[in-house]
Design an enzyme around this catalytic site. Structure first.
Site, PDB file in Angstrom:
ATOM      1  N   MET A  27       0.854  -1.182   0.000  1.00 24.36           N
ATOM      2  CA  MET A  27       0.000   0.000   0.000  1.00 24.36           C
ATOM      3  C   MET A  27       0.888   1.229   0.000  1.00 24.36           C
ATOM      4  O   MET A  27       1.733   1.390   0.884  1.00 24.36           O
ATOM      5  CB  MET A  27      -0.938  -0.003   1.218  1.00 24.36           C
ATOM      6  N   ALA A  28       0.709   2.083  -1.004  1.00 30.91           N
ATOM      7  CA  ALA A  28       1.555   3.266  -1.161  1.00 30.91           C
ATOM      8  C   ALA A  28       1.458   4.166   0.063  1.00 30.91           C
ATOM      9  O   ALA A  28       0.363   4.478   0.543  1.00 30.91           O
ATOM     10  CB  ALA A  28       1.141   4.035  -2.419  1.00 30.91           C
ATOM     11  N   GLN A  80       7.669  -5.304  -3.992  1.00 37.53           N
ATOM     12  CA  GLN A  80       6.783  -5.313  -5.151  1.00 37.53           C
ATOM     13  C   GLN A  80       7.302  -4.332  -6.196  1.00 37.53           C
ATOM     14  O   GLN A  80       7.595  -3.177  -5.884  1.00 37.53           O
ATOM     15  CB  GLN A  80       5.340  -4.943  -4.804  1.00 37.53           C
ATOM     16  N   CYS A 111      -2.824  -2.283  -9.770  1.00 35.28           N
ATOM     17  CA  CYS A 111      -3.066  -0.903  -9.356  1.00 35.28           C
ATOM     18  C   CYS A 111      -4.115  -0.247 -10.249  1.00 35.28           C
ATOM     19  O   CYS A 111      -3.985  -0.231 -11.477  1.00 35.28           O
ATOM     20  CB  CYS A 111      -1.772  -0.103  -9.414  1.00 35.28           C
ATOM     21  N   LYS A 151       0.422 -10.101  -8.778  1.00 36.59           N
ATOM     22  CA  LYS A 151      -0.822  -9.648  -8.162  1.00 36.59           C
ATOM     23  C   LYS A 151      -1.609  -8.877  -9.209  1.00 36.59           C
ATOM     24  O   LYS A 151      -1.058  -8.007  -9.890  1.00 36.59           O
ATOM     25  CB  LYS A 151      -0.559  -8.766  -6.942  1.00 36.59           C
ATOM     26  N   ASP A 215     -11.772  -7.400   0.851  1.00 37.74           N
ATOM     27  CA  ASP A 215     -12.774  -7.438   1.920  1.00 37.74           C
ATOM     28  C   ASP A 215     -12.407  -8.387   3.055  1.00 37.74           C
ATOM     29  O   ASP A 215     -13.278  -9.047   3.631  1.00 37.74           O
ATOM     30  CB  ASP A 215     -14.146  -7.810   1.362  1.00 37.74           C
ATOM     31  N   GLY A 237      -5.036  -6.051   2.918  1.00 35.99           N
ATOM     32  CA  GLY A 237      -4.667  -4.673   2.670  1.00 35.99           C
ATOM     33  C   GLY A 237      -5.304  -3.733   3.672  1.00 35.99           C
ATOM     34  O   GLY A 237      -4.869  -3.626   4.818  1.00 35.99           O
TER      35      GLY A 237
END
Length: 384
Positions: A27-28, A80, A111, A151, A215, A237
């Site tokens: 996650m950025a 990543q 992304c 991914k 989710d 995430g």
């Protein structure tokens, strides 16, 4: 915070054996060394870096080189990479291997951010199946014994799904595992993840692990996803935002030796303080570390009796001493608030038409215009 206990096999990704089948999603601006270390302190799994631009790594961009540096306590180390040119991505992987920068490389084809998809990258790229396959093939060859994974998302939108053929292509090209965020690029993070797509991918990709993403807000969700889809592991995430101890709950739910926590307000305050401390160490700058923790305030204290004035002050604090003084004002005995602290975390956004290069959907193979857009994307020197 009860979660069912379920015995799950250890997840094997190439030569890597994971104690629990859990991966922290990149996650950025979130999954830097500080956050990864904090998550490890609570649980087990594979903790992936922020997305690294392959061109920036090849050109040794200063910010990028900082992002690919792991703390000595981190093992296994995971990076990543994002890229759109097979040669550049392969060269970035060769650097990772030659300089021993990581024990695992993941390729980003998921992304949905417009600045990425507009140039044909991220979740837009698998539409060009030949290019996708070539990137994975050359990257896997460059990785050698280092496990390389992929991914991705379901596709660009419901009319342009790519995940099944991309999953087969990645498997054949040498990927050690395939992870699916069960949404399209058009969904962004909105709506409900389509776990049935994960099940279909698992039926399609049979020789390497299939990981499910989307989710997972609790350990119960993770166990249920694996039960319903048959996937080999889960990628977490937004569910861990402001809740790094979720990885301890996941470990316990999957039968590992991990204790469940009682997240009183005092427990949460201590986790927040530890996160701030690790950020200060990571940036080697107290002011910058305290500025970076500000975006985490709402996530950590979601549902807890923390007044707006204290929240606002935490979101402007510039030193650890200020943070300590503010946290001391809280009722540390306040119990876990239950449902008020659970559920979705982070911004979901709304469904939107993906930004794509002109004419991108007209052909499955690259044309001259698309090749030019990709070349421009690969010149992005961003460090993440």
């Amino acid at each position: 915070m009860p979660a069912p206990t379920a015995l799950a096999p250890a997840l094997r990704i190439g030569p890597l054996d994971l104690q629990v089948p859990v991966v922290l999603a990149p996650m950025a601006g979130i999954t830097n060394t500080a956050f990864r270390r904090l998550c490890r302190e609570y649980g087990a799994g594979l903790y992936v870096s922020e997305m690294i631009t392959s061109r920036a790594l090849v050109e040794r961009n200063e910010t990028t080189m900082r992002l690919v540096t792991h703390h000595e306590s981190e093992t296994p180390r995971s990076i990543q990479l994002y890229g759109v040119d097979p040669a550049t991505v392969a060269e970035a992987v060769r650097i990772v291997v030659a300089e021993d920068l990581a024990d695992h490389v993941d390729l980003n084809f998921g992304c949905p951010v417009p600045k990425v998809t507009r140039k044909g990258g991220g979740s837009a790229l698998p539409w060009k199946l030949g290019l996708f396959t070539e990137i994975v093939r050359r990257a896997a060859s460059a990785a050698g014994d280092l496990p390389l994974t992929v991914k991705m998302r379901k596709g660009i939108d419901d009319d342009h799904l790519t995940y099944l053929e991309a999953g087969r292509a990645a498997e054949d090209a040498g990927a050690a595992a395939v992870a699916l965020h069960a949404r399209t690029a058009a969904q962004f993070y909105s709506g409900t993840a389509d776990w049935s797509a994960i099940a279909r991918l698992k039926e399609t990709v049979t020789s390497v692990p299939v990981l499910g993403n989307g989710d997972i807000w609790s350990a119960d969700d993770a166990v249920r996803m694996m039960s319903e889809t048959g996937c080999d592991g889960v990628v977490v995430g937004r569910g861990c935002l402001g809740r790094p101890w979720l990885f301890g709950e996941l470990a316990a739910a999957f039968g590992a030796d991990a204790s469940r926590v009682d997240p009183t307000l005092g427990f949460v305050a201590a986790a927040f303080r530890r996160h701030a401390e690790l950020l200060v160490e990571f940036f080697d700058d107290e002011g910058r570390g305290c500025r970076d923790i500000r975006k985490h305030v709402a996530w950590y204290f979601k549902g807890y009796p923390v007044g707006g004035d204290v929240r606002a002050s935490l979101a402007t604090a510039s030193s650890l001493a200020e943070i300590d003084a503010l946290l001391a004002q809280l009722d540390h005995d306040a119990p876990y608030p239950g449902a008020a602290a659970e559920g979705q975390r982070g911004r979901a956004g709304t469904p939107k038409r993906p930004a794509l290069p002109e004419g991108w959907l007209e052909h499955r193979e690259l044309d001259a215009t698309s090749s030019g857009d990709l070349a421009a994307a690969e010149l992005d020197h961003s460090g993440g």
